[in-house]
Write a protein that holds these residues in place. Structure first.
Motif, short mmCIF file in Angstrom:
data_model
loop_
_atom_site.label_atom_id
_atom_site.label_comp_id
_atom_site.label_asym_id
_atom_site.label_seq_id
_atom_site.Cartn_x
_atom_site.Cartn_y
_atom_site.Cartn_z
N ALA A 104 0.84 -1.24 0.04
CA ALA A 104 -0.07 -0.03 -0.14
C ALA A 104 0.87 1.21 -0.01
O ALA A 104 0.64 2.20 -0.80
CB ALA A 104 -0.99 -0.04 1.16
N PHE A 105 1.84 1.52 0.85
CA PHE A 105 2.79 2.56 1.17
C PHE A 105 3.39 2.78 -0.30
O PHE A 105 3.61 4.03 -0.76
CB PHE A 105 3.81 2.48 2.25
N ASN A 106 4.15 1.52 -0.78
CA ASN A 106 5.02 1.86 -1.95
C ASN A 106 4.30 2.12 -3.23
O ASN A 106 4.99 2.80 -4.11
CB ASN A 106 6.08 0.56 -2.06
N ARG A 107 3.10 1.71 -3.22
CA ARG A 107 2.17 2.04 -4.38
C ARG A 107 2.06 3.57 -4.71
O ARG A 107 2.32 4.13 -5.97
CB ARG A 107 0.97 1.36 -4.70
N VAL A 108 1.76 4.31 -3.58
CA VAL A 108 1.64 5.64 -3.69
C VAL A 108 2.84 6.32 -3.33
O VAL A 108 3.12 7.39 -4.27
CB VAL A 108 0.76 5.91 -2.31
N LYS A 109 3.88 5.88 -2.86
CA LYS A 109 5.35 6.67 -2.66
C LYS A 109 5.91 6.47 -4.14
O LYS A 109 6.87 7.42 -4.31
CB LYS A 109 6.13 6.04 -1.79
N GLY A 110 5.91 5.74 -4.97
CA GLY A 110 6.54 5.52 -5.95
C GLY A 110 7.64 4.48 -6.18
O GLY A 110 8.48 4.20 -7.17
N SER A 111 7.85 3.99 -4.91
CA SER A 111 9.22 3.14 -4.70
C SER A 111 8.36 1.61 -4.70
O SER A 111 7.37 1.43 -5.22
CB SER A 111 9.71 3.33 -3.45
N ILE A 112 9.44 0.74 -4.65
CA ILE A 112 9.00 -0.73 -4.51
C ILE A 112 9.50 -1.41 -3.25
O ILE A 112 10.01 -0.84 -2.56
CB ILE A 112 9.84 -1.51 -5.70
N PRO A 113 8.37 -2.24 -2.85
CA PRO A 113 8.57 -2.92 -1.70
C PRO A 113 9.99 -3.45 -1.40
O PRO A 113 10.70 -4.04 -2.30
CB PRO A 113 7.71 -4.08 -1.50
N VAL A 114 10.55 -3.43 -0.07
CA VAL A 114 11.85 -4.01 0.36
C VAL A 114 11.80 -5.78 0.50
O VAL A 114 12.77 -6.31 0.53
CB VAL A 114 12.29 -3.52 1.61
N LEU A 115 10.49 -6.18 0.58
CA LEU A 115 10.53 -7.58 0.81
C LEU A 115 10.71 -8.31 -0.48
O LEU A 115 9.92 -7.88 -1.45
CB LEU A 115 9.20 -7.70 1.67
N GLN A 116 11.49 -9.08 -0.44
CA GLN A 116 11.79 -10.09 -1.60
C GLN A 116 10.45 -10.82 -2.04
O GLN A 116 9.80 -11.31 -1.31
CB GLN A 116 12.91 -10.93 -1.51
N GLN A 117 10.51 -10.95 -3.35
CA GLN A 117 9.32 -11.98 -4.05
C GLN A 117 8.05 -11.41 -3.76
O GLN A 117 7.14 -12.12 -3.69
CB GLN A 117 9.40 -13.58 -3.76
N GLN A 118 7.89 -10.24 -3.56
CA GLN A 118 6.59 -9.41 -3.40
C GLN A 118 5.80 -9.51 -4.81
O GLN A 118 6.63 -9.07 -5.81
CB GLN A 118 6.77 -8.01 -2.99
N PRO A 119 4.63 -9.81 -5.18
CA PRO A 119 3.83 -9.63 -6.38
C PRO A 119 3.71 -8.23 -6.59
O PRO A 119 3.16 -7.57 -5.65
CB PRO A 119 2.73 -10.40 -6.11
N LEU A 120 3.95 -7.66 -7.71
CA LEU A 120 3.99 -6.57 -8.18
C LEU A 120 2.79 -6.10 -9.33
O LEU A 120 2.66 -5.13 -9.95
CB LEU A 120 5.15 -5.86 -8.68
N THR A 121 1.59 -7.05 -9.53
CA THR A 121 0.68 -7.12 -10.38
C THR A 121 -0.06 -5.71 -10.24
O THR A 121 -0.74 -5.29 -11.23
CB THR A 121 -0.22 -8.23 -10.40
N SER A 122 -0.26 -5.28 -8.85
CA SER A 122 -1.11 -4.07 -8.79
C SER A 122 -0.36 -2.66 -8.96
O SER A 122 -0.84 -1.49 -8.72
CB SER A 122 -1.65 -4.19 -7.45
#
Length: 417
Positions: free
Chosen positions: A329-347
């Motif tokens: 939720a945070f990184n979608r709005v911030k413009g960054s990508i999650p720090v957790l590995q193997q996170q799905p980024l389909t959204s």
């Protein structure tokens, strides 16, 4: 897991024992521009949805300079916030002074060594101990392009810096500002580091900005890069001294400017303006940096406080940040990508998905570098010394590259002492 079910499970299955009373934290940050403020609101809403209180200490000013001034005053007076947005060299400096809380036990519980990339782990550690919680990974070396402007003048986005200069001359003749940028020192640092990475390459970049090699800083290659940097002053807005980074993004959106060289926090401004990143405004690697990745890492540090309830609130906040739901939720709005590995980024948008792919490629091919401009490569003293030289050189119409290289080498040497 849905947001609602996440909140319920977080309340019942917290990784730390918390008081039945509502937890309260004060968070100091500088996420105040339009898109960044929306990301800060996501942060606050997640915390409040758990039944907790959020004390917002938002300090405006691009790059966090004003925020650091306020934080130093607070810490020296013995009234630091429970949490603060700290990163890179400044995080290391606060840790060395003994102000930050050791988070090793939180990291062990959350198995951070398994879920975080190695470079992220190192970025939030000091002397082998965790001192901050990673929030999101930014790629700094992005070129943002208004495709309508390029189509109008039948231009193709540049893949090299010489191509960018050729395009810039044509755009200037047509009355369009080629490159949107302001006179903030850190904006100029971002522009120069992209030139160094694109034209000099990753190994040269590391010698110059990580190893601070004196020979590299005064080399013929550095002279060439400085000359290229200075040429770009002919293709910026006449009033660039008054332009903040988010205002430069608005110039790009409006079409009064064709390009912006800036990190992917630009996407927060784009989405706030109902612009689709990757479609309405293109996200491309800065010239010459395809496959290379200059990173900036947002993180939240917990200050060492004595109050038991505040300590428990800090632990709860740290665990919340490290949940997959919050990261998404945070990184979608911030413009960054999650720090957790193997996170799905389909959204996530196209730019974020591309950023994640470029990150993995850069790690595999050893093309990952810490951002000098964002304080990830060296101390804040070195970063400011480099910025002073670059700003003075760029703003001098008669700037001398040889003199600037000598000044750069001397300033870096002095800042290390």
């Amino acid at each position: 897991m849905t947001f609602r079910s996440y909140l319920v499970s977080s309340l019942m299955l917290s990784l730390v024992s918390v008081s039945a009373m509502a937890s309260s934290v004060e968070v100091l940050h500088w996420w105040t521009a339009g898109g960044e403020a929306k990301a800060a609101n996501v942060f606050r809403s997640y915390w409040q949805a758990l039944g907790n209180e959020w004390q917002d200490s938002a300090i405006s000013g691009g790059g966090g300079k004003s925020a650091m001034t306020v934080l130093k005053s607070r810490a020296l007076s013995g009234t630091p916030p429970e949490a603060a947005h700290l990163k890179g060299s400044e995080l290391q400096e606060w840790a060395a002074l003994g102000f930050l809380r050791n988070l090793d036990h939180v990291a062990r519980q959350g198995e951070w060594e398994k879920v975080l990339p190695e470079f992220v782990q190192h970025s939030v550690q000091s002397k082998g101990h965790y001192v901050a919680v990673p929030v999101g990974i930014h790629r700094v070396n992005w070129l943002w392009v208004n495709p309508q402007v390029f189509a109008r003048y039948q231009l193709t986005p540049p893949e090299t810096w010489p191509q960018l200069l050729t395009i810039a001359r044509k755009l200037k003749q047509a009355g369009i500002t080629p490159l949107a940028i302001g006179d903030d020192q850190w904006q100029l640092n971002i522009l120069f580091e992209a030139i160094v990475l694109g034209e000099g390459g990753s190994d040269f970049y590391r010698r110059a900005f990580v190893q601070l090699d004196q020979t590299t800083l005064q080399s013929d290659t550095m002279l060439h890069l400085l000359e290229l940097f200075h040429q770009l002053r002919d293709y910026i807005s006449d009033d660039y001294g008054d332009i903040k980074w988010n205002q430069a993004t608005h110039m790009l959106v409006e079409g009064s400017a064709a390009m912006q060289l800036m990190g992917d926090w630009v996407k927060g401004e784009l989405t706030a303006a109902n612009v689709i990143p990757g479609k309405d405004i293109l996200c491309l690697p800065a010239p010459g940096t395809n496959g290379k990745f200059s990173y900036n890492l947002d993180s939240i540090a917990m200050f060492d406080v004595k109050d038991h309830q505040k300590q428990q609130a800090q632990l709860q906040l740290a665990n919340m940040i490290m949940t997959a739901d919050f990261q998404q939720a945070f990184n979608r709005v911030k413009g960054s990508i999650p720090v957790l590995q193997q996170q799905p980024l389909t959204s996530f948008d196209h730019c974020a998905q591309n950023s994640a792919q470029q990150l993995q490629q850069a790690i595999k091919e050893q093309q990952l570098v810490p951002s000098m401009a964002e304080g990830m490569a060296n101390s804040s003293y070195v970063r400011l010394a480099i910025g002073d030289v670059l700003s003075g050189y760029f703003n001098n119409p008669d700037g001398d590259a040889k003199l600037a290289a000598r000044q750069l080498a001397r300033a870096v040497l002095s800042a290390q002492r």
